[in-house]
Design a protein around this motif. Structure first.
Motif, PDB file in Angstrom:
ATOM      1  N   ARG A  12      12.956 -47.138  12.748  1.00 34.38           N
ATOM      2  CA  ARG A  12      12.741 -48.578  12.839  1.00 34.38           C
ATOM      3  C   ARG A  12      14.026 -49.316  13.201  1.00 34.38           C
ATOM      4  N   ILE A  16      15.113 -52.148  17.081  1.00 34.38           N
ATOM      5  CA  ILE A  16      15.476 -53.563  17.043  1.00 34.38           C
ATOM      6  C   ILE A  16      16.756 -53.790  17.829  1.00 34.38           C
ATOM      7  N   ASP A  20      18.149 -59.678  19.309  1.00 33.12           N
ATOM      8  CA  ASP A  20      16.940 -60.269  18.729  1.00 33.12           C
ATOM      9  C   ASP A  20      17.157 -60.754  17.301  1.00 33.12           C
ATOM     10  N   THR A  21      18.237 -60.300  16.675  1.00 41.33           N
ATOM     11  CA  THR A  21      18.513 -60.692  15.291  1.00 41.33           C
ATOM     12  C   THR A  21      19.579 -61.770  15.201  1.00 41.33           C
ATOM     13  N   ARG A  71      12.186 -56.892   5.594  1.00 40.40           N
ATOM     14  CA  ARG A  71      12.387 -58.136   6.351  1.00 40.40           C
ATOM     15  C   ARG A  71      13.343 -57.913   7.515  1.00 40.40           C
ATOM     16  N   ARG A  74      11.683 -55.990  10.196  1.00 35.40           N
ATOM     17  CA  ARG A  74      10.470 -56.648  10.710  1.00 35.40           C
ATOM     18  C   ARG A  74       9.261 -55.711  10.633  1.00 35.40           C
ATOM     19  N   THR A  76       5.636 -54.196   9.707  1.00 33.26           N
ATOM     20  CA  THR A  76       4.279 -54.678   9.515  1.00 33.26           C
ATOM     21  C   THR A  76       3.856 -54.417   8.072  1.00 33.26           C
ATOM     22  N   GLN A  80       5.351 -51.592   5.642  1.00 36.23           N
ATOM     23  CA  GLN A  80       5.951 -51.915   4.343  1.00 36.23           C
ATOM     24  C   GLN A  80       5.343 -51.053   3.244  1.00 36.23           C
TER      25      GLN A  80
END
Length: 264
Positions: A12, A16, A20-21, A71, A74, A76, A80
């Motif tokens: 994960r 990312i 984007d953060t 968080r 991100r 789903t 989670q």
């Protein structure tokens, strides 16, 4: 701590993009996605603690740490839940014993008339089925396996009009099962077998997609009815939650079908 947790976190993290953060992008990056220290910063935890988690060391993250990671990554809702299950561990050794449906449960598919129905075990082994399911899903019989059929039997690509979507979906559900039962011998053997036999599994499994079962609709190619869209639902067996009754409602079929909240 299971190495599955570390694999999941890394997969994960690599999805990312720093931009984007809101993090600045500096210098050349050797790996995709966020670096460990960047994820640690976003989650408000130490980079050393995150390293321990990704290495599968025997540490127990708190609920607050898991929420912060969810968080920052991100995740789903399904992801989670998967994260929490992995972090909880499983101290009970899994048994490599044959799985059977109780006789009264195994008899249910035959009661559903023309509606294809079958019962699956922990890793989609077929424990019971009816004639309508055997006709529709050619080659699926007691003793077989739904995921193996999906990836190794040419009939699956003929029956399932949207084969790739359905194949990705069931592999993501198998990934979730493997996370809940990382040491289960039959799950481990099935994953190894599929990885060797299927180029799609070799490509998709490392992507670590997670999905939990749900009701829905599929497009199927029926030997008598042609291409049809069917609704399907599933029900977990009381006292044996890893066993699932799956029911498809064919146009014009006989037998009652109630709507549920899970799927094959």
């Amino acid at each position: 701590m299971s190495t599955e947790l570390g694999m999941f976190l890394r997969s994960r993290r690599e999805r990312i993009a720093p931009a984007d953060t809101g993090l600045p992008v500096t210098g050349r990056r050797r790996t995709p996605g966020l670096r460990r220290e960047e994820l640690a910063l976003l989650a408000g935890i130490s980079a050393t603690w995150l390293t321990y988690l990704e290495q599968g060391r025997d540490v127990r993250p708190s609920g607050q740490v898991l929420d912060a990671l969810a968080r920052a990554l991100r995740l789903t809702a399904a992801e989670q839940e998967h994260l929490r299950r992995l972090a909880g561990g499983d101290a009970t050794p899994e048994q490599d014993t044959p799985e059977e449906a109780a006789p009264e449960v195994a008899a249910v598919p035959a009661l559903l008339g023309g509606n294809p129905a079958y019962i699956t075990g922990i890793c989609y082994d077929i424990l019971a089925t009816n004639a309508a399911a055997t006709e529709l899903f050619r080659g699926i019989e007691p003793g077989g396996n739904i995921v193996r059929w999906m990836f190794t039997e040419p009939a699956a690509r003929e029956v399932l009009v949207d084969w790739e979507r359905e194949a990705r979906s069931i592999l993501a559900r198998l990934r979730a099962i493997a996370g809940r039962h990382p040491d289960h011998p039959r799950v481990t053997r099935l994953v190894a077998e599929l990885t060797e036999a299927s180029p799609e599994v070799r490509q998709w499994w490392p992507q670590y997609d997670i999905q939990f079962s749900h009701a829905g609709r599929k497009r199927l190619r029926h030997p008598r009815l042609g291409v049809i869209t069917v609704s399907h639902t599933a029900f977990h067996v009381a006292e044996r939650p890893e066993q699932t009754l799956v029911v498809y409602h064919l146009p014009g079929s006989t037998g009652p079908v109630a709507r549920g909240d899970t799927s094959s």
